[in-house]
Design a protein around this motif. Sequence first.
Motif, PDB file in Angstrom:
ATOM      1  N   GLU A  11      33.035  35.260  32.003  1.00 52.98           N
ATOM      2  CA  GLU A  11      33.467  33.945  31.551  1.00 52.98           C
ATOM      3  C   GLU A  11      34.872  33.946  30.957  1.00 52.98           C
ATOM      4  N   ASP A  12      35.273  35.038  30.302  1.00 51.06           N
ATOM      5  CA  ASP A  12      36.571  35.005  29.630  1.00 51.06           C
ATOM      6  C   ASP A  12      37.725  34.873  30.623  1.00 51.06           C
ATOM      7  N   GLY A  13      37.554  35.437  31.830  1.00 54.76           N
ATOM      8  CA  GLY A  13      38.589  35.271  32.847  1.00 54.76           C
ATOM      9  C   GLY A  13      38.687  33.840  33.338  1.00 54.76           C
ATOM     10  N   MET A  14      37.541  33.203  33.536  1.00 48.96           N
ATOM     11  CA  MET A  14      37.552  31.801  33.976  1.00 48.96           C
ATOM     12  C   MET A  14      38.089  30.890  32.885  1.00 48.96           C
ATOM     13  N   GLU A  15      37.758  31.199  31.640  1.00 50.02           N
ATOM     14  CA  GLU A  15      38.267  30.393  30.535  1.00 50.02           C
ATOM     15  C   GLU A  15      39.778  30.535  30.422  1.00 50.02           C
ATOM     16  N   VAL A  68      46.349  32.576  47.525  1.00 53.08           N
ATOM     17  CA  VAL A  68      46.146  33.916  46.989  1.00 53.08           C
ATOM     18  C   VAL A  68      44.634  34.192  46.909  1.00 53.08           C
ATOM     19  N   ILE A  69      44.265  35.454  47.087  1.00 53.90           N
ATOM     20  CA  ILE A  69      42.870  35.880  46.991  1.00 53.90           C
ATOM     21  C   ILE A  69      42.770  36.975  45.947  1.00 53.90           C
ATOM     22  N   GLY A  70      41.903  36.782  44.962  1.00 60.29           N
ATOM     23  CA  GLY A  70      41.651  37.799  43.949  1.00 60.29           C
ATOM     24  C   GLY A  70      40.367  38.534  44.251  1.00 60.29           C
ATOM     25  N   ARG A  71      40.371  39.836  44.048  1.00 59.70           N
ATOM     26  CA  ARG A  71      39.188  40.670  44.302  1.00 59.70           C
ATOM     27  C   ARG A  71      38.735  41.289  42.981  1.00 59.70           C
ATOM     28  N   LEU A  72      37.533  40.910  42.524  1.00 55.93           N
ATOM     29  CA  LEU A  72      36.989  41.405  41.267  1.00 55.93           C
ATOM     30  C   LEU A  72      36.450  42.823  41.457  1.00 55.93           C
ATOM     31  N   GLY A  73      37.346  43.772  41.578  1.00 50.00           N
ATOM     32  CA  GLY A  73      37.019  45.159  41.871  1.00 50.00           C
ATOM     33  C   GLY A  73      38.161  45.748  42.675  1.00 50.00           C
ATOM     34  N   VAL A  74      37.926  46.925  43.257  1.00 51.18           N
ATOM     35  CA  VAL A  74      39.016  47.592  43.972  1.00 51.18           C
ATOM     36  C   VAL A  74      38.738  47.804  45.456  1.00 51.18           C
ATOM     37  N   PRO A  90      48.595  36.819  49.756  1.00 51.08           N
ATOM     38  CA  PRO A  90      48.452  38.078  49.019  1.00 51.08           C
ATOM     39  C   PRO A  90      47.020  38.302  48.554  1.00 51.08           C
ATOM     40  N   VAL A  91      46.588  39.555  48.580  1.00 49.02           N
ATOM     41  CA  VAL A  91      45.267  39.960  48.100  1.00 49.02           C
ATOM     42  C   VAL A  91      45.468  40.814  46.855  1.00 49.02           C
ATOM     43  N   ILE A  92      44.782  40.447  45.783  1.00 47.21           N
ATOM     44  CA  ILE A  92      44.976  41.111  44.501  1.00 47.21           C
ATOM     45  C   ILE A  92      43.675  41.771  44.046  1.00 47.21           C
ATOM     46  N   PRO A  93      43.557  43.083  44.142  1.00 48.74           N
ATOM     47  CA  PRO A  93      42.407  43.771  43.554  1.00 48.74           C
ATOM     48  C   PRO A  93      42.650  44.038  42.068  1.00 48.74           C
ATOM     49  N   ALA A  94      41.558  44.284  41.346  1.00 48.02           N
ATOM     50  CA  ALA A  94      41.667  44.554  39.902  1.00 48.02           C
ATOM     51  C   ALA A  94      41.940  46.036  39.691  1.00 48.02           C
ATOM     52  N   ARG A  95      43.137  46.430  39.993  1.00 48.74           N
ATOM     53  CA  ARG A  95      43.505  47.847  40.026  1.00 48.74           C
ATOM     54  C   ARG A  95      43.232  48.549  38.700  1.00 48.74           C
ATOM     55  N   ASN A  96      42.349  49.541  38.759  1.00 46.38           N
ATOM     56  CA  ASN A  96      42.017  50.428  37.634  1.00 46.38           C
ATOM     57  C   ASN A  96      41.265  49.753  36.490  1.00 46.38           C
ATOM     58  N   ALA A  97      40.913  48.478  36.619  1.00 49.00           N
ATOM     59  CA  ALA A  97      40.264  47.796  35.501  1.00 49.00           C
ATOM     60  C   ALA A  97      38.877  48.345  35.210  1.00 49.00           C
ATOM     61  N   ALA A 296      38.046  40.541  34.986  1.00 47.27           N
ATOM     62  CA  ALA A 296      38.197  39.087  35.037  1.00 47.27           C
ATOM     63  C   ALA A 296      39.545  38.641  34.483  1.00 47.27           C
ATOM     64  N   MET A 297      39.964  39.238  33.370  1.00 50.72           N
ATOM     65  CA  MET A 297      41.228  38.844  32.762  1.00 50.72           C
ATOM     66  C   MET A 297      42.414  39.251  33.641  1.00 50.72           C
ATOM     67  N   LEU A 298      42.344  40.445  34.223  1.00 47.90           N
ATOM     68  CA  LEU A 298      43.439  40.891  35.085  1.00 47.90           C
ATOM     69  C   LEU A 298      43.600  39.971  36.285  1.00 47.90           C
ATOM     70  N   ILE A 299      42.492  39.653  36.944  1.00 43.51           N
ATOM     71  CA  ILE A 299      42.564  38.788  38.120  1.00 43.51           C
ATOM     72  C   ILE A 299      43.046  37.395  37.728  1.00 43.51           C
TER      73      ILE A 299
END
Length: 317
Positions: A11-15, A68-74, A90-97, A296-299
């Motif tokens: 939820e914190d990422g969506m907020e 843009v596409i976010g990927r919740l993971g790697v 662009p595709v954005i993975p949550a690198r190292n999160a 969530a916050m990174l994405i």
Amino acid sequence: MKILVTELMWEDGMEELRQKGYTVDYDMELSRKREELLELVPGYDALIVRNETRVDPELLDAAKNTRVIGRLGVGLDNIDLKACKERDIPVIPARNANATSVAEYVMAAMLDASRPLSAADADVRRGNWDRKFFTGLELNNRTLGLIGMGEIANRVARRANVFGMNVIGYDPFVAPFDNVVQESGVRPVETLDELLSESDFVSIHVPLTNSTRYLLNRENFPLMKPHAYVINSARGGIIHEEDLIEAVQLKQIAGAYLDVLEKEPVQKDSLLTKVDSIRLSPHIAGLTVEAQSRTAMLIAQEIDRVLNGGKSICAVV
């Protein structure tokens, strides 16, 4: 602008996105409702997925306004990167999160294999007191073999070192002076066969590609020690599951810890569920509270950066 989230997101990422003025529509089951997803996606500027949503040309053609596409993971095997690049998305993975959480999962698996406390607890509750049966093994001086030597493997190695383990690694893309070799104490080996034959535990840290599919199979399981365990927190399909079952039943290896399967969720008739020394978990290696919040916050932050004309440092295309 509107953002569609098709799978579990903290939820914190969506907020964070809502506070920046975005409309966020969230349905954690939408990845399993393909027709509904295809109908909805044209109205969104960004798409956030996990590993179940198939981001293929059909979906991308429907996503006419997606920037843009976010990927919740790697892992990116569910996303057609070539098709995204052709459409300049662009595709954005949550690198190292979630790297720390996955590393701790590997340590938990090795500790469970050497000291099965849950099994001991269950046995005591049945009225037994079998100290000899539950005599365990130490991780100290055992050899951990890492297939793939990226960031997660780096963090696994650092933790294994604290336990006094010998850590070896196989990765044809890692150079002698890379950080994982110089700073983590990993001894590189030349071949996969060498790693398998030396290791008491084998932990997989590579993506699923044409070259890694069925990397572990009936041809190389016999090279392993009969007391060795395989740990897969990377991707299903890297281990040939039928061959793994055979290797365990033939006592070529002691067992396995599988957090990922070739078909998820596990099939009701899967033979994997019938073998006690193959331990299964529901794709949770990176699923800790802390990792989910970071992911969530990174994405959220990187999606916002791209939608405002910037470039993400995590983008892969």
